[in-house]
Scaffold this active site. Sequence first.
Site, PDB file in Angstrom:
ATOM      1  N   GLN A 224     102.997  97.991  45.970  1.00  0.00           N
ATOM      2  CA  GLN A 224     103.431  97.453  44.670  1.00  0.00           C
ATOM      3  C   GLN A 224     102.271  97.485  43.681  1.00  0.00           C
ATOM      4  OE1 GLN A 224     104.974  93.416  44.765  1.00  0.00           O
ATOM      5  NE2 GLN A 224     105.803  93.563  42.686  1.00  0.00           N
TER       6      GLN A 224
ATOM      7  N   HIS B 237     111.275  94.733  40.830  1.00  0.00           N
ATOM      8  CA  HIS B 237     112.004  95.907  40.335  1.00  0.00           C
ATOM      9  C   HIS B 237     112.416  96.782  41.504  1.00  0.00           C
ATOM     10  CE1 HIS B 237     107.719  96.911  40.485  1.00  0.00           C
ATOM     11  NE2 HIS B 237     108.104  98.145  40.804  1.00  0.00           N
ATOM     12  N   PHE B 238     113.453  97.555  41.249  1.00  0.00           N
ATOM     13  CA  PHE B 238     113.992  98.502  42.230  1.00  0.00           C
ATOM     14  C   PHE B 238     113.878  99.900  41.632  1.00  0.00           C
ATOM     15  CE2 PHE B 238     115.995  94.448  42.811  1.00  0.00           C
ATOM     16  CZ  PHE B 238     116.125  94.290  44.180  1.00  0.00           C
TER      17      PHE B 238
ATOM     18  N   ASP C   8     111.229 105.234  34.467  1.00  0.00           N
ATOM     19  CA  ASP C   8     109.844 105.127  34.924  1.00  0.00           C
ATOM     20  C   ASP C   8     109.023 106.179  34.181  1.00  0.00           C
ATOM     21  OD1 ASP C   8     107.420 105.388  36.541  1.00  0.00           O
ATOM     22  OD2 ASP C   8     108.480 104.226  38.056  1.00  0.00           O
ATOM     23  N   ILE C   9     107.945 105.763  33.516  1.00  0.00           N
ATOM     24  CA  ILE C   9     107.180 106.758  32.729  1.00  0.00           C
ATOM     25  C   ILE C   9     106.318 107.675  33.600  1.00  0.00           C
ATOM     26  CG2 ILE C   9     107.130 105.651  30.449  1.00  0.00           C
ATOM     27  CD1 ILE C   9     104.314 104.658  31.100  1.00  0.00           C
TER      28      ILE C   9
HETATM   29  P1  5GP Z   1     105.576  99.615  41.911  1.00  0.00           P
HETATM   30  O1  5GP Z   1     104.376 100.386  42.367  1.00  0.00           O
HETATM   31  O2  5GP Z   1     105.143  98.258  41.435  1.00  0.00           O
HETATM   32  O3  5GP Z   1     106.706  99.568  42.886  1.00  0.00           O
HETATM   33  O4  5GP Z   1     106.173 100.429  40.708  1.00  0.00           O
HETATM   34  C1  5GP Z   1     105.770 100.295  39.388  1.00  0.00           C
HETATM   35  C2  5GP Z   1     106.325 101.487  38.665  1.00  0.00           C
HETATM   36  O5  5GP Z   1     106.185 101.259  37.295  1.00  0.00           O
HETATM   37  C3  5GP Z   1     105.628 102.805  38.986  1.00  0.00           C
HETATM   38  O6  5GP Z   1     106.563 103.736  39.499  1.00  0.00           O
HETATM   39  C4  5GP Z   1     105.041 103.240  37.656  1.00  0.00           C
HETATM   40  O7  5GP Z   1     105.172 104.630  37.466  1.00  0.00           O
HETATM   41  C5  5GP Z   1     105.868 102.464  36.654  1.00  0.00           C
HETATM   42  N1  5GP Z   1     105.170 102.085  35.448  1.00  0.00           N
HETATM   43  C6  5GP Z   1     103.893 101.643  35.320  1.00  0.00           C
HETATM   44  N2  5GP Z   1     103.619 101.317  34.053  1.00  0.00           N
HETATM   45  C7  5GP Z   1     104.750 101.559  33.346  1.00  0.00           C
HETATM   46  C8  5GP Z   1     105.091 101.421  31.953  1.00  0.00           C
HETATM   47  O8  5GP Z   1     104.291 101.009  31.120  1.00  0.00           O
HETATM   48  N3  5GP Z   1     106.353 101.748  31.603  1.00  0.00           N
HETATM   49  C9  5GP Z   1     107.267 102.222  32.512  1.00  0.00           C
HETATM   50  N4  5GP Z   1     108.492 102.521  32.036  1.00  0.00           N
HETATM   51  N5  5GP Z   1     106.987 102.367  33.810  1.00  0.00           N
HETATM   52  C10 5GP Z   1     105.733 102.045  34.231  1.00  0.00           C
END
Ligand code: 5GP
Length: 141
Positions: A98, A104-105, A35-36
């Site tokens: 989200q 994703h997990f 995660d970046i």
């Molecule tokens: P969500 O909020 O959908 O559960 O998590 C999405 C995750 O993706 C977040 O933790 C965010 O930091 C990560 N994320 C967002 N954009 C990118 C990206 O371009 N590359 C990577 N590796 N992670 C990302």
Amino acid sequence: MTETYSGENIFAKIIRGEIPAHRVFEDADHLVMMDIFPQSRGHSLVIPKAPSRNLLDAAPDTLASSIRVVQSVANAAKHALEADGIRIMQFNEAAAGQTVFHLHFHVIPIYTGTQVGAHAQLRADDAELATMADAIRKAMI
Ligand code: 5GP
């Protein structure tokens, strides 16, 4: 309203190789990457390649195979990074937090005495992400 999957989300683009990522592991069905915006040192994401928005519309077989990968990454991260625990997170729809609408997990190493950071806030250093990816990958072998 029923939300639908869009192949234009950032994870779909990463899976297709259109955008770079720090890859930990990849096979025909899953991608694991760092995660970046990590919430802790070594925060990774397990992403099934099959298109679904989240757990709510995923095929049960996809969920079953993904959780095996989650377990493998969790054990590898705990061992390689000497974490004290592992938190698994998974959000479904914006109301639940989200932000990327491809299933994703989150695999988040927990270190006793260190607070977990905010969700998707601080961009990590690429060299640090590469080091973490290498360490977890080696522990998965
Ligand atoms: P969500 O909020 O959908 O559960 O998590 C999405 C995750 O993706 C977040 O933790 C965010 O930091 C990560 N994320 C967002 N954009 C990118 C990206 O371009 N590359 C990577 N590796 N992670 C990302």
